[in-house]
Design a protein around this motif. Structure first.
Motif, short mmCIF file in Angstrom:
data_model
loop_
_atom_site.label_atom_id
_atom_site.label_comp_id
_atom_site.label_asym_id
_atom_site.label_seq_id
_atom_site.Cartn_x
_atom_site.Cartn_y
_atom_site.Cartn_z
N ALA A 229 0.84 -1.20 0.00
CA ALA A 229 0.00 0.00 0.00
C ALA A 229 0.87 1.25 0.00
O ALA A 229 0.86 2.06 0.93
N VAL A 230 1.64 1.42 -1.07
CA VAL A 230 2.52 2.58 -1.17
C VAL A 230 1.68 3.86 -1.23
O VAL A 230 0.61 3.88 -1.83
N PRO A 231 2.16 4.93 -0.61
CA PRO A 231 1.42 6.18 -0.68
C PRO A 231 1.52 6.80 -2.08
O PRO A 231 2.37 6.42 -2.90
N ALA A 232 0.64 7.75 -2.33
CA ALA A 232 0.52 8.38 -3.65
C ALA A 232 1.84 8.85 -4.25
O ALA A 232 2.09 8.60 -5.43
N PRO A 233 2.72 9.50 -3.50
CA PRO A 233 3.97 9.96 -4.13
C PRO A 233 4.85 8.83 -4.66
O PRO A 233 5.67 9.05 -5.53
N TYR A 234 4.67 7.62 -4.13
CA TYR A 234 5.43 6.47 -4.61
C TYR A 234 4.68 5.69 -5.68
O TYR A 234 5.29 5.00 -6.49
N PHE A 235 3.35 5.82 -5.67
CA PHE A 235 2.53 5.14 -6.68
C PHE A 235 2.54 5.89 -8.00
O PHE A 235 2.55 5.28 -9.07
N ALA A 236 2.54 7.22 -7.95
CA ALA A 236 2.48 8.03 -9.17
C ALA A 236 3.57 7.65 -10.18
O ALA A 236 3.27 7.48 -11.37
N PRO A 237 4.83 7.48 -9.78
CA PRO A 237 5.84 7.08 -10.77
C PRO A 237 5.60 5.69 -11.36
O PRO A 237 6.00 5.43 -12.49
N ILE A 238 4.93 4.81 -10.62
CA ILE A 238 4.60 3.49 -11.15
C ILE A 238 3.60 3.64 -12.29
O ILE A 238 3.72 3.00 -13.34
N VAL A 239 2.61 4.52 -12.10
CA VAL A 239 1.63 4.80 -13.16
C VAL A 239 2.33 5.43 -14.36
O VAL A 239 2.11 5.04 -15.51
N ASP A 240 3.17 6.43 -14.09
CA ASP A 240 3.90 7.11 -15.17
C ASP A 240 4.68 6.11 -16.02
O ASP A 240 4.62 6.14 -17.25
N GLU A 241 5.41 5.23 -15.36
CA GLU A 241 6.24 4.26 -16.07
C GLU A 241 5.39 3.26 -16.85
O GLU A 241 5.71 2.90 -17.99
N HIS A 242 4.30 2.82 -16.26
CA HIS A 242 3.37 1.89 -16.92
C HIS A 242 2.85 2.51 -18.22
O HIS A 242 2.87 1.87 -19.28
N ARG A 243 2.38 3.73 -18.14
CA ARG A 243 1.86 4.41 -19.34
C ARG A 243 2.95 4.62 -20.38
O ARG A 243 2.74 4.41 -21.57
N ARG A 244 4.13 5.05 -19.94
CA ARG A 244 5.22 5.32 -20.87
C ARG A 244 5.63 4.05 -21.62
O ARG A 244 5.76 4.05 -22.84
N ILE A 245 5.82 2.97 -20.89
CA ILE A 245 6.25 1.71 -21.51
C ILE A 245 5.24 1.26 -22.56
O ILE A 245 5.61 0.91 -23.69
#
Length: 180
Positions: free
Chosen positions: A55-71
């Motif tokens: 359950a990572v907080p938002a500031p740590y989850f946001a880069p996961i979303v960014d990377e998912h979309r970019r890839i």
């Protein structure tokens, strides 16, 4: 984020900790992540993110979303540009830009051409990336691509029951699948 990926099945979608995490992310990132549970690809991404990162907080989850979309966007653009080269005999460059969030609780932005990629589901990302490629080629190259072979018009990138596809704008038939 730096943890090794646990073995075993993904968290169940009704798991109370998973749902509480989604609600916390929704409040922090101003997006209703529970609405994404209706999309198989989004659900899979969210379950995987929770299972692998906790359950990572938002500031740590946001880069996961960014990377998912970019890839996913970069992969789709590469495949579509290879198809455009095959179809037209011309090589094109369509930029995939990404701006990582510089705010504490925000998701960054991925764009293909001038089209923003908002989806979490790979099918939605494929549709948005295809729109970006198509619009960029029309605006910058004055090229309508792809073409419906039956009607000689440009189809629309669309989410269909079977995935992302180019759908004819004259008669709503699938012209070709878009890889997701």
């Amino acid at each position: 984020m730096g943890r090794s990926h646990p073995e075993g099945p993904l968290v169940h979608p009704d798991d109370p900790a998973f749902r509480a995490w989604l609600r916390a992310l929704s409040r922090a990132l101003d997006r209703d992540f529970e609405e994404d549970l209706g999309s198989p690809g989004s659900l899979g991404f969210l379950r995987s993110a929770f299972t692998h990162n906790g359950a990572v907080p938002a500031p740590y989850f946001a880069p996961i979303v960014d990377e998912h979309r970019r890839i996913h966007a970069e992969r789709i653009v590469t495949v579509l540009l290879a198809q455009a080269l095959t179809d037209t005999g011309r090589a094109f460059d369509v930029p995939v830009r990404y701006e990582w969030s510089d705010e504490r609780d925000a998701i960054g932005q991925v764009t293909v051409g001038h089209e923003t990629v908002w989806g979490l589901d790979p099918v939605d990302i494929a549709v948005e990336a295809a729109e970006g490629v198509q619009c960029h080629l029309a605006d910058r190259e004055l090229l309508v691509w792809p073409l419906c072979p039956a009607h000689r018009t440009g189809p629309h990138a669309t989410r269909t029951p079977t995935g992302a596809a180019w759908v004819c704008s004259v008669v709503a038939h699938v012209v070709a699948p878009i890889p997701a």
